[in-house]
Design an enzyme around this catalytic site. Structure first.
Site, short mmCIF file in Angstrom:
data_model
loop_
_atom_site.label_atom_id
_atom_site.label_comp_id
_atom_site.label_asym_id
_atom_site.label_seq_id
_atom_site.Cartn_x
_atom_site.Cartn_y
_atom_site.Cartn_z
N CYS A 7 0.86 -1.18 0.00
CA CYS A 7 0.00 0.00 0.00
C CYS A 7 0.90 1.23 0.00
O CYS A 7 2.07 1.15 0.29
CB CYS A 7 -0.87 0.01 1.25
N ARG A 42 3.28 0.33 -7.55
CA ARG A 42 3.29 -0.90 -6.75
C ARG A 42 2.11 -1.80 -7.08
O ARG A 42 2.15 -2.99 -6.80
CB ARG A 42 3.13 -0.54 -5.28
N TRP A 45 -3.96 -2.07 -1.24
CA TRP A 45 -3.91 -3.40 -1.86
C TRP A 45 -4.54 -4.34 -0.84
O TRP A 45 -3.99 -4.57 0.23
CB TRP A 45 -2.46 -3.78 -2.16
N ASN A 85 -0.57 1.05 6.61
CA ASN A 85 0.03 -0.09 5.89
C ASN A 85 0.40 -1.12 6.94
O ASN A 85 0.82 -0.75 8.04
CB ASN A 85 1.32 0.32 5.17
N GLY A 86 0.33 -2.40 6.57
CA GLY A 86 0.70 -3.44 7.53
C GLY A 86 -0.52 -4.28 7.89
O GLY A 86 -1.57 -4.17 7.26
N GLU A 137 11.52 -19.17 -14.53
CA GLU A 137 11.42 -17.71 -14.57
C GLU A 137 10.78 -17.23 -15.89
O GLU A 137 9.96 -16.31 -15.89
CB GLU A 137 12.83 -17.10 -14.39
N LYS A 179 7.32 -15.02 -16.04
CA LYS A 179 7.21 -13.71 -16.71
C LYS A 179 6.02 -13.69 -17.66
O LYS A 179 5.25 -12.74 -17.68
CB LYS A 179 8.46 -13.39 -17.52
N GLU A 204 2.75 -13.54 -15.75
CA GLU A 204 2.50 -12.27 -15.06
C GLU A 204 2.05 -11.16 -15.99
O GLU A 204 1.17 -10.38 -15.65
CB GLU A 204 3.79 -11.79 -14.36
N HIS A 258 6.95 -37.39 -17.84
CA HIS A 258 6.29 -38.04 -16.70
C HIS A 258 4.94 -37.42 -16.38
O HIS A 258 4.44 -37.56 -15.26
CB HIS A 258 7.21 -37.97 -15.47
N LYS A 283 4.20 -4.85 -6.17
CA LYS A 283 5.66 -4.89 -6.32
C LYS A 283 6.33 -5.60 -5.17
O LYS A 283 7.35 -6.27 -5.34
CB LYS A 283 6.20 -3.47 -6.46
C1 F6R Z 1 7.94 -11.75 -10.20
C2 F6R Z 1 8.10 -10.97 -9.00
C3 F6R Z 1 7.82 -11.62 -7.69
C4 F6R Z 1 8.92 -11.27 -6.69
C5 F6R Z 1 8.58 -11.82 -5.31
C6 F6R Z 1 9.69 -11.56 -4.32
O1 F6R Z 1 8.19 -11.00 -11.35
O2 F6R Z 1 8.45 -9.82 -9.05
O3 F6R Z 1 7.67 -13.00 -7.82
O4 F6R Z 1 10.13 -11.80 -7.15
O5 F6R Z 1 7.40 -11.24 -4.86
O6 F6R Z 1 9.97 -10.21 -4.20
P1 F6R Z 1 11.32 -9.68 -3.58
O7 F6R Z 1 12.42 -10.04 -4.50
O8 F6R Z 1 11.13 -8.19 -3.47
O9 F6R Z 1 11.47 -10.34 -2.24
#
Ligand code: F6R
Length: 619
Positions: free
Chosen positions: A8, A33, A80, A106-107, A492, A496, A499, A515, A614
């Site tokens: 947030c 974010r 959020w 926030n929190g 990965e 991507k 997402e 399998h 984010k």
């Molecule tokens: C994927 C992505 C998330 C973060 C995850 C951890 O593109 O951004 O999967 O990698 O939320 O975030 P951090 O690295 O900030 O701990």
């Protein structure tokens, strides 16, 4: 510490200018974010203007319809959802029964149900399903028996379990904001006879670079003229004045259409920044200053096992680290932070934990850190300087890349696996790797930024990926497959695509495909193979044939000049030749770009994909 990242966003202002206008301008800087609703409360004398809207901040501006609520104090918030669905009712700010106090927060208030029950029993009526609203009613309640609003806040917060960054505005003291923090960043920015408040320094640099960050369990009483800070016992405290050095430009798009695009194209710079001053080519070694403290290097040299952990992309980086360390003969294990806790490693006191986190604020990773810290040495590989994980680990390595703004991690992953390559080199040399081998690896790492740049400066290569994204944009299922050290790359690449294009994609070890997943393969199910030139690529070729025999389209990321791959794939994206252990760094780049192009071709806001934030600061 200067800030940290949370989901947030909070801003506030007190001073001579139009507070709501400034508060909202600050808030605009935090929308990257990801959020689901926004709101503000501003005070003109003792009169509140309060407005909330679900969805984009534009909806809030639409509602304002050009009007500017008067007054010199305001608090603002992007939410959020954690407790309660995204509705106007649940959007912040939240108020008490009498509408005298408004709170943004926030929190997570862990004991909010207990508090709510007690407050309801005393006659308080709640308007939302949020944990935050409890705070406004709690202060209303404690105010009944305290001599000042400050005391009401202080005694109220003593009852709160959980985390908070919060700002309270009240018609009782219209020119004062009450700010408090526990494990959630809140910064005060000093202006000329005015104060700015934000949960992220990126907002504050719009108006000031002189900031102070509130510590855990501290309350600041802020007016236009200054502030006083106390801990929850009422003891006066002082904050450390800091200056933010980031240029505004660094956080902006710099000519690209999206932050994600900018960040993919700044991959070479991210690698260069992550290795600068750390790669000792002559010595065939790496110097990681952050580990050169309190006997950490000695403990690493005798570490029995390295446990690596993180979430999402950062977990995939951890998994890469596991493969790399093991290949260097160093016992290593990677686990997802949110799961490691339920099946914790049986630690030996000589084990070392390495946590990967771009933001340094991911709740699940912090949770694992909390447990690991009790038993073993903990290290962090973190981007955001001074963030929670950076502060709470025993030592660590900063990524030294500028802020990552796009919600989907790109340059941060590239930098994480680069740093793990340095880390592995250091450990391997500690354990007797001959200097010549170290030199070869160091030389290869040093070449990575240029090799990456050669791909990203090649317009033909970029156009080829754009063409492939057009060709594949309407497929609805993808399998990403790799073996060994490129299994994490496959994970990965799939993440991507999921997402930023909302297309179903799975990462899988290529050898496991037969399998189970092979049952899904038909002409509509695309397989993306990561198959650089190495000792086991023949096995991957066999897997590619297994897919083709079932009419599945095959796209391969392969080494330039590898002619054999042509026989096994429908389409190929090439990467420059490089040592196998470093191939994930190069192979990730086209996978990021492919996902970006498919996402934008579908008209998706790739910088802020739906439902994502984010930094995930809830468990
Ligand atoms: C994927 C992505 C998330 C973060 C995850 C951890 O593109 O951004 O999967 O990698 O939320 O975030 P951090 O690295 O900030 O701990």
């Amino acid at each position: 510490m200067i800030g940290g990242e949370i989901m947030c966003g909070i801003t506030g202002y007190v001073g001579k200018r139009n507070a709501a206008e400034i508060g909202l301008k600050l808030l605009e800087k935090l929308v990257y974010r990801g959020y689901d609703s926004a709101g503000f409360a501003s005070l003109d004398g003792a009169n509140f203007s309060v407005m909330k809207a679900v969805g984009h901040m534009d909806r809030l501006y639409d509602k304002l319809n050009g009007s500017k609520p008067k007054g010199g104090a305001a608090i603002c918030h992007t939410r959020w959802a954690t407790h309660g669905i995204p509705t106007e009712r649940n959007a912040h700010p939240h108020s008490d029964c009498a509408g005298r106090y408004y709170v943004v927060h926030n929190g997570v208030i862990e004991n909010y149900k207990t508090l709510k029950r007690a407050l309801e029993a005393s006659g308080h009526v709640f308007a939302s399903e949020t944990d935050t609203e409890v705070l406004a009613h709690l202060f209303e309640e404690t105010r009944k028996t305290t001599p000042s609003l400050f005391e009401a806040v202080r005694l109220g917060l003593q009852q709160v379990q959980g985390t908070f960054g919060l700002v309270l505005i009240s018609s009782e003291t219209p020119e004062t904001l009450y700010v408090a923090a526990r494990s959630s960043p809140i910064l005060l920015g000093k202006g000329d006879g005015e104060y700015f408040i934000a949960s992220d320094p990126r907002a504050l640099i719009l108006y000031t670079r002189d900031v102070e960050e509130l510590g855990d369990d501290q309350i600041a009483v802020v007016t236009a003229k200054g502030h006083r800070v106390y801990d929850l016992d009422g003891v006066a405290r002082s904050l450390k004045a800091q200056r933010i050095e980031w240029s505004e430009d660094e956080a902006e798009k710099g000519g690209y259409r999206h932050f994600m695009e900018k960040e993919i194209f700044s991959g070479p710079e991210a690698v260069a920044n992550s290795i600068r001053g750390r790669l000792l080519i002559k010595e065939g070694n790496a110097r990681l200053g952050g580990l050169n403290v309190d006997g950490v290097l000695e403990r690493l040299s005798s570490a029995k096992r390295i446990y690596l952990s993180g979430c999402g992309t950062s977990y995939y980086a951890a998994l890469f680290g596991q493969y790399l360390l093991k290949q260097a003969g160093i016992p290593a294990e990677a686990g997802i932070a949110s799961e490691f806790r339920y099946s914790p490693p049986i630690f030996d006191p000589d084990d070392v934990v390495v946590l990967m986190s771009q933001s340094g604020e991911t709740a699940d990773t912090i949770g694992f850190l909390r447990e690991a810290k009790k038993k073993v040495l903990t290290l962090g590989i973190v981007n955001v300087v001074g963030s929670k994980i950076a502060r709470d680990t025993d030592a660590g390595i900063y990524q030294h890349i500028s802020p990552e703004v796009g919600v989907a991690s790109t340059k941060a992953f590239i930098s994480q696996i680069t740093i793990l390559s340095l880390f592995t080199l250091l450990l391997a040399r500690q354990r007797g790797m001959p200097v010549e081998n170290g030199q070869m690896i160091a030389q290869s790492i040093a070449r990575v930024p240029d090799l990456m740049q050669s791909m990203l400066s090649d317009e033909g290569w970029i156009k080829h990926i754009a063409d492939l994204s057009q060709k594949y944009v309407n497929y609805t299922n993808f399998l990403y497959l790799g073996r060994g050290i490129n299994y994490p790359t496959a994970l990965e690449g799939a993440l991507k695509l999921k997402e930023v294009s909302y297309i179903h994609a799975e990462g899988y070890p290529a050898g496991e495909m037969k399998h189970g997943p092979i049952a899904m393969i038909d002409e509509n199910f695309v397989s993306v193979f990561i198959v650089p030139e190495n000792g086991h690529r023949q096995r991957v070729f066999s897997n590619m044939e297994e897919i083709r025999a079932r009419y599945g389209p095959v796209l391969a990321v392969a080494t330039a000049g590898d002619l054999e791959v042509n026989e096994h794939a429908d389409d190929i994206i090439t990467i420059p030749p490089i040592e196998d252990t470093l191939s994930p760094i190069l192979a990730t780049v086209p996978l990021q770009l492919f996902a970006y192009k498919v996402g934008t071709a579908k008209g998706i806001n790739v910088d802020m994909p739906r439902n994502l934030a984010k930094s995930v600061t809830v468990e």
